[in-house]
Scaffold this motif. Sequence first.
Motif, PDB file in Angstrom:
ATOM      1  N   PRO A   1       0.749  -1.236  -0.244  1.00  0.00           N
ATOM      2  CA  PRO A   1       0.065  -0.058   0.043  1.00  0.00           C
ATOM      3  C   PRO A   1       0.853   1.230   0.090  1.00  0.00           C
ATOM      4  O   PRO A   1       0.325   2.201  -0.534  1.00  0.00           O
ATOM      5  CB  PRO A   1      -1.020  -0.114   1.417  1.00  0.00           C
ATOM      6  N   ASP A   2       2.052   1.234   0.546  1.00  0.00           N
ATOM      7  CA  ASP A   2       2.818   2.328   0.733  1.00  0.00           C
ATOM      8  C   ASP A   2       3.381   2.697  -0.910  1.00  0.00           C
ATOM      9  O   ASP A   2       3.478   4.132  -0.960  1.00  0.00           O
ATOM     10  CB  ASP A   2       4.162   2.396   1.410  1.00  0.00           C
ATOM     11  N   HIS A   3       3.399   1.912  -1.648  1.00  0.00           N
ATOM     12  CA  HIS A   3       3.775   2.150  -2.961  1.00  0.00           C
ATOM     13  C   HIS A   3       2.782   2.673  -3.749  1.00  0.00           C
ATOM     14  O   HIS A   3       2.824   3.484  -4.637  1.00  0.00           O
ATOM     15  CB  HIS A   3       4.511   0.785  -3.496  1.00  0.00           C
ATOM     16  N   ILE A   4       1.722   2.089  -3.531  1.00  0.00           N
ATOM     17  CA  ILE A   4       0.354   2.404  -4.113  1.00  0.00           C
ATOM     18  C   ILE A   4       0.050   4.164  -3.902  1.00  0.00           C
ATOM     19  O   ILE A   4      -0.177   4.733  -4.840  1.00  0.00           O
ATOM     20  CB  ILE A   4      -1.038   1.871  -3.919  1.00  0.00           C
ATOM     21  N   ALA A   5       0.404   4.386  -2.798  1.00  0.00           N
ATOM     22  CA  ALA A   5       0.364   5.848  -2.370  1.00  0.00           C
ATOM     23  C   ALA A   5       0.996   6.758  -3.170  1.00  0.00           C
ATOM     24  O   ALA A   5       0.593   7.866  -3.604  1.00  0.00           O
ATOM     25  CB  ALA A   5       0.673   6.130  -1.153  1.00  0.00           C
ATOM     26  N   THR A   6       2.300   6.101  -3.925  1.00  0.00           N
ATOM     27  CA  THR A   6       3.030   7.109  -4.688  1.00  0.00           C
ATOM     28  C   THR A   6       2.379   6.857  -5.938  1.00  0.00           C
ATOM     29  O   THR A   6       2.293   7.905  -7.027  1.00  0.00           O
ATOM     30  CB  THR A   6       4.383   6.571  -4.700  1.00  0.00           C
ATOM     31  N   TYR A   7       1.897   5.646  -6.687  1.00  0.00           N
ATOM     32  CA  TYR A   7       1.412   5.523  -7.724  1.00  0.00           C
ATOM     33  C   TYR A   7       0.275   6.330  -7.929  1.00  0.00           C
ATOM     34  O   TYR A   7      -0.162   6.911  -9.233  1.00  0.00           O
ATOM     35  CB  TYR A   7       0.798   4.149  -8.168  1.00  0.00           C
ATOM     36  N   LEU A   8      -0.484   6.762  -6.784  1.00  0.00           N
ATOM     37  CA  LEU A   8      -1.748   7.391  -7.037  1.00  0.00           C
ATOM     38  C   LEU A   8      -1.548   9.097  -7.098  1.00  0.00           C
ATOM     39  O   LEU A   8      -2.284   9.768  -7.451  1.00  0.00           O
ATOM     40  CB  LEU A   8      -2.522   7.309  -5.768  1.00  0.00           C
TER      41      LEU A   8
ATOM     42  N   PHE B   1      -2.329  -4.310  13.250  1.00  0.00           N
ATOM     43  CA  PHE B   1      -2.670  -2.747  12.881  1.00  0.00           C
ATOM     44  C   PHE B   1      -1.738  -2.371  11.626  1.00  0.00           C
ATOM     45  O   PHE B   1      -0.523  -3.137  11.526  1.00  0.00           O
ATOM     46  CB  PHE B   1      -2.339  -1.702  13.962  1.00  0.00           C
ATOM     47  N   THR B   2      -1.933  -1.245  11.100  1.00  0.00           N
ATOM     48  CA  THR B   2      -1.220  -0.880  10.166  1.00  0.00           C
ATOM     49  C   THR B   2      -0.988   0.355  10.065  1.00  0.00           C
ATOM     50  O   THR B   2      -1.721   1.104  11.041  1.00  0.00           O
ATOM     51  CB  THR B   2      -1.719  -1.039   8.599  1.00  0.00           C
ATOM     52  N   THR B   3       0.025   1.045   9.676  1.00  0.00           N
ATOM     53  CA  THR B   3       0.412   2.359   9.753  1.00  0.00           C
ATOM     54  C   THR B   3      -0.237   3.165   8.400  1.00  0.00           C
ATOM     55  O   THR B   3      -0.570   2.466   7.648  1.00  0.00           O
ATOM     56  CB  THR B   3       2.009   2.654   9.705  1.00  0.00           C
ATOM     57  N   PRO B   4      -0.465   4.567   8.504  1.00  0.00           N
ATOM     58  CA  PRO B   4      -1.280   5.207   7.808  1.00  0.00           C
ATOM     59  C   PRO B   4      -0.333   5.402   6.166  1.00  0.00           C
ATOM     60  O   PRO B   4       1.007   5.569   6.459  1.00  0.00           O
ATOM     61  CB  PRO B   4      -1.137   6.780   8.338  1.00  0.00           C
ATOM     62  N   VAL B   5      -1.372   5.303   5.235  1.00  0.00           N
ATOM     63  CA  VAL B   5      -0.720   5.345   3.990  1.00  0.00           C
ATOM     64  C   VAL B   5      -0.792   6.615   3.415  1.00  0.00           C
ATOM     65  O   VAL B   5      -2.048   7.096   3.501  1.00  0.00           O
ATOM     66  CB  VAL B   5      -1.039   4.251   3.204  1.00  0.00           C
ATOM     67  N   PHE B   6       0.259   7.363   3.005  1.00  0.00           N
ATOM     68  CA  PHE B   6       0.038   8.709   2.422  1.00  0.00           C
ATOM     69  C   PHE B   6       1.451   8.692   1.450  1.00  0.00           C
ATOM     70  O   PHE B   6       2.323   7.873   1.642  1.00  0.00           O
ATOM     71  CB  PHE B   6       0.194   9.537   3.390  1.00  0.00           C
ATOM     72  N   ASN B   7       1.341   9.713   0.783  1.00  0.00           N
ATOM     73  CA  ASN B   7       2.521   9.993  -0.048  1.00  0.00           C
ATOM     74  C   ASN B   7       3.674  10.398   0.775  1.00  0.00           C
ATOM     75  O   ASN B   7       3.829  11.442   1.296  1.00  0.00           O
ATOM     76  CB  ASN B   7       2.381  11.032  -1.090  1.00  0.00           C
ATOM     77  N   GLY B   8       4.817   9.464   0.846  1.00  0.00           N
ATOM     78  CA  GLY B   8       5.728   9.746   1.740  1.00  0.00           C
ATOM     79  C   GLY B   8       5.914   8.818   3.009  1.00  0.00           C
ATOM     80  O   GLY B   8       7.036   8.824   3.606  1.00  0.00           O
ATOM     81  N   SER B   9       4.670   7.946   3.104  1.00  0.00           N
ATOM     82  CA  SER B   9       4.972   7.041   4.116  1.00  0.00           C
ATOM     83  C   SER B   9       6.118   5.927   4.067  1.00  0.00           C
ATOM     84  O   SER B   9       6.559   5.436   5.056  1.00  0.00           O
ATOM     85  CB  SER B   9       3.335   6.390   4.301  1.00  0.00           C
ATOM     86  N   ALA B  10       6.298   5.782   2.835  1.00  0.00           N
ATOM     87  CA  ALA B  10       7.675   4.721   2.833  1.00  0.00           C
ATOM     88  C   ALA B  10       8.723   5.220   3.448  1.00  0.00           C
ATOM     89  O   ALA B  10       9.581   4.648   3.869  1.00  0.00           O
ATOM     90  CB  ALA B  10       7.569   4.282   1.337  1.00  0.00           C
ATOM     91  N   SER B  11       8.847   6.773   3.235  1.00  0.00           N
ATOM     92  CA  SER B  11      10.087   7.444   3.573  1.00  0.00           C
ATOM     93  C   SER B  11      10.226   7.369   5.040  1.00  0.00           C
ATOM     94  O   SER B  11      10.985   7.130   5.948  1.00  0.00           O
ATOM     95  CB  SER B  11      10.295   8.763   3.255  1.00  0.00           C
TER      96      SER B  11
END
Lengths: 544, 264
Positions: free
Chosen positions: A119-126, A441-451
């Motif tokens: 999902p972290d990666h999808i956030a960037t694709y989006l 639980f999971t962590t929030p996904v947003f553009n930059g969450s992978a960082s």
Amino acid sequence: MKNKKVRAGLPCRLLPVIVLLLALTCGLLTGCHGSSGMAEFQVPESFDTARQFELTFWAKNDTNKTQTAIYEKAISDFQAIYPNIKVNMRLYTDYGKIYNDVITNIATNTTPNVCITYPDHIATYLTGNNIVVPLDDLMQDPSFGFGGSELAYDGPDSGEVIPEFLEEGRIGEKIYDLPYMRSTEAVYINKTFVEKLGYEVPDTLTWDFIWEVSEAAAAKDDSGKYAVNGQNVMIPFIYKSTDNMLIQMLKQKGAGYSTDEGAIEIFNDTTDEILYTVADHVKTGAFSTFKISSYPANFMNAGQCVFAIDSTAGSTWMGTDAPLSDISKDKLVQFETAVRPVPQFDPDHPQMISQGPSVCIFNKQDPQEVLASWLFAQYLLTNEVQIAYAETEGYVPVTSKAQTSEEYLDYLGRGGEDNALHYQVKIDATQMLIDNISNTFTTPVFNGSASLRDAAGQLIESVAKSVRRKETIDDAYLKKLYANTISLYRLDQLGSGDAIGGGKQELGELPATSKALLGILALTWLLIAVYFIRDRMINKQKNG
Amino acid sequence: MKKKLALLVTMAMVLGLTACGGSSSGGSGDAEPAVPETKNEADTEKGEGVMTYEEYMAAELETEVVVETYIQAKQEWLQDETTGQGKATFYTQDADGAYFLFEMPCTEEEYNQLPAGTKIKVTGYKSEWSGETEITEGKFEIEDGSYIADAVDVTDKLGTDDLINYQNQYVTFKGLTVEPAAEGSEDAYMYNWDGSGDEGDDLYFNVSLNGQTYSFTIESLLCGPDTDVYKQVKELKVGDVVDLNGYLYWYEGPNPHITVVTVQ
């Protein structure tokens, strides 16, 4: 696993993020990328079985040939059901490489149809428009959705995909990926050593317990060898993924990590406490990490580690009789392995990370092609695929349909019958997750969450390395570490404004090739402008 | 004039489109790794504050080390996914021994200025990972000098405790017989260590000498699918007798990264 240190990097010539940035910002290059002009996907009323479709499926395995074979069988079985759909698989063993290739192919409008991802990666694709297909309408479609009337196979009904896992694919208002497999982390314990040290393994370990026993195991005898194993090497406690370590500790403490909108909260007093604790135990030799030392399983199986924390999807590497091993047989030692949830601050209310591969669908101009992709993606949730793949490692199927099937329950009930399919440690790890699904639980996904995730791991790695290098860990050190981490991972450029659909990532200075490309584009427009001005002036002169 | 302008505009657009396309294939590091063609002598005298190989080996782990060494081969330049920082891994050697520079920070431009033979001074930390001694977090500066090491014949060291003394050096093994890559298989190689991979992944193959079988690797970051050695290994047949050159990498034991295969 064998022979590969995790390389969190991308091949240079792909320059994926730069390419994505160019594709997303250079609207004039429609022939080049096309992605920003993709129409929003609408579910077709019917599927055209008279047409041939060729899909590309990018799959990830854990360097496990059984998983590869299961993908191949799934494709073969699916193609037998839908003879007009051909699926071409491309195999990866690294999520980072998939991410890299997807970014590159977004720019050239050549994304795969179906892709295993995070999902972290999808956030960037989006960050591009209509690149990833939202799945809400597809899932609910009466013909082709879950339990749909027109499906040619027996997939999960609506409600049979574990809701907690399904919700992990929600980014903003929509769901963008289906869970494919789920795992969590487990503590693999050399129970023989714990008891030798005078302790009993509790049902749920506390952090105090694991630190205390680790310190006891770090003691040496008069000969200079470690008392517990009689060897020259002993790292009592090794953590594979230190990003998960800090994330779970903060969650258990109720401390900040990030908001759902992407505001960074990780630099807080609780993080200070955790890092000081880590420093104390690195100093005594009681704790180390994968990046510093190596795979926890290698040390554990050689009798050089008491507590190894790794994914449940790494369970086939853990223990004396593990079916997979990177160390030679002469180094293996005999011991009893116990599996428990990750250590807790409050064992009555355990909390642990949910992780594992998901599957997303990329948008195409042809809605029928997207529908074919959905049919294949949904096929990956059938019992045949779910159960077979889950049994390769300590994965849990993502549907209750698979989890409660006779076949799967029989598999779980046969733990220890052999050291291959029914390897006890693997099934113990799997059962542990099944028993704790509501505690994940999971962590929030947003553009930059992978960082942010990488930064979390880096905090622990940096402290551990600094201690080993005899540096002083104090408030000044942490202040500097935080500043460096913020700068390195550009965390000051994230925040609530950068959640999905929000801002753009600051990517630093463009490389020369990109500058040249932009220069060419500018020149092109300049020439066009010159041409039109000149043309108008000539016409004016003619008319005048 | 209109035609010329149209042609110019079209060419500019085509150039733009070409640059946008990029490449999605996997790749390798140094295009011609470890094929020594020129040979110079390595400087035996070290600069001020620089360790000899002996001093380097005697240094404790996680202490700062300073060495002068010569690049022999390099793996692919990588860019960190989240930080954007560049790094690359180098096989280096001086007259006395070898130094593996793991993920040394460098820009792509710097990486391209470091062909095999280049002398560099490296300041970093001595580390060990699964038995592999390496320098991490290295900072480098280019110095005058050039040296490509000859391959040391370590055939008679295979299977002995002495082999580790040649760790990371450019070595050769002669007269080895290719064995099946996996039990029950007739293939001479497989992708990844267990056959789970695909074209572009590492190649693993087995060879035997005096009744003992050893596993060797084509590290795809060093020698990718476009390199001769990668293609050669895929042509090997069980029973072939081969000479192998490569770098004596270590992972829980010897794990040579082969760069040259010669079928006898």
